[in-house]
Design an enzyme around this catalytic site. Structure first.
Site, PDB file in Angstrom:
ATOM      1  N   ASP A  13       0.871  -1.166   0.000  1.00  0.00           N
ATOM      2  CA  ASP A  13       0.000   0.000   0.000  1.00  0.00           C
ATOM      3  C   ASP A  13       0.915   1.226   0.000  1.00  0.00           C
ATOM      4  O   ASP A  13       2.068   1.152   0.438  1.00  0.00           O
ATOM      5  CB  ASP A  13      -0.870  -0.038   1.264  1.00  0.00           C
ATOM      6  CG  ASP A  13      -1.585   1.265   1.517  1.00  0.00           C
ATOM      7  OD1 ASP A  13      -2.253   1.755   0.589  1.00  0.00           O
ATOM      8  OD2 ASP A  13      -1.466   1.797   2.640  1.00  0.00           O
TER       9      ASP A  13
HETATM   10 MG   LIG Z   1      -2.870   3.223   3.534  1.00  0.00          MG
END
Ligand SMILES: [Mg+2]
Length: 232
Positions: A13
């Site tokens: 991420d």
């Molecule tokens: Mg994040």
């Protein structure tokens, strides 16, 4: 726990995992506060930051559900801030200033850069991020190694759905070219990353996460993740 020999691809991420989005958001609002100080009616910076954040989260949720568009998110978050705090300020000008300043404050999460390189030396890696294409590509342009070292870059706006939607994980799995259980996802969001990744059959390393969950390694310190991958 993670079985390093069972990991064939690692997705990261971006926001608040590799890059410090939250700090950039707060710093950009501090710049706006300094620039338009006399328009903020004496509200403290922390009130502005908290009000902005509290208003932004539900807008992203509506955007994720397809109820509003990206322009609505970008416009409404500042209109709401101005109306909630009764600010005598042009919301469009505030939004433009915010975006400029936000881009000026991007930086790595401490230790994440070294960990990203160490992991990319041993595993194929990729990025899987929720966000607007322009903005996320701006971050990759600022930190070119992110793209240079990544074999797959998946941005939600390009796919058309956001994490934790199964379709974006399916798309990312296809890009990785391995089986779902061979993918490890490193992310900070319980809803988007941990729950989304597990539902897709991926292993998950939960940055700044708490609690034990099946197939999930929670870690605060990047050394813990490197150890778990035998990269100490
Ligand atoms: Mg994040």
């Amino acid at each position: 726990m993670i079985d390093p020999s069972g990991v064939a691809f690692i997705f990261f991420d971006l926001d608040d995992t590799l890059l410090d989005h939250r700090a950039a958001e707060r710093a950009a609002l501090a710049d706006c506060h300094a620039t338009f100080n006399h328009h903020f009616n004496g509200h403290s910076l922390s009130v502005i930051q908290d009000t902005y954040h509290a208003g932004n989260v539900p807008l992203w949720r509506k955007y994720a559900a397809g109820e509003i568009g990206r322009e609505d998110v970008q416009r409404l978050r500042f209109e709401r801030l101005c109306s909630t705090l009764s600010l005598d300020l042009d919301a469009t000008l505030l939004g433009t200033t915010y975006l400029e300043r936000y881009g000026a404050h991007w930086q790595w999460i401490p230790e994440a850069e070294a960990a990203f390189h160490a992991i990319a030396d041993h595993y194929p890696v990729g990025l899987l991020t929720n966000g607007f294409v322009e903005q996320q590509q701006g971050k990759l342009a600022r930190f070119p190694v992110l793209r240079e070292r990544s074999e797959a870059v998946v941005i939600s706006e390009e796919v058309g759905v956001m994490k934790p939607h199964p379709a974006i994980f399916a798309h990312a799995t296809e890009q990785a070219g391995v089986e779902p259980h061979e993918i490890l996802y490193v992310g900070d969001s319980l809803h988007s990353d941990v729950e989304g990744g597990r539902a897709a059959g991926w292993q998950v390393a939960w940055f700044r996460g708490d609690g034990d969950r099946d197939g999930v390694l929670a870690f605060d310190d990047w050394t813990t993740l490197r150890d778990a991958l035998d990269l100490a």
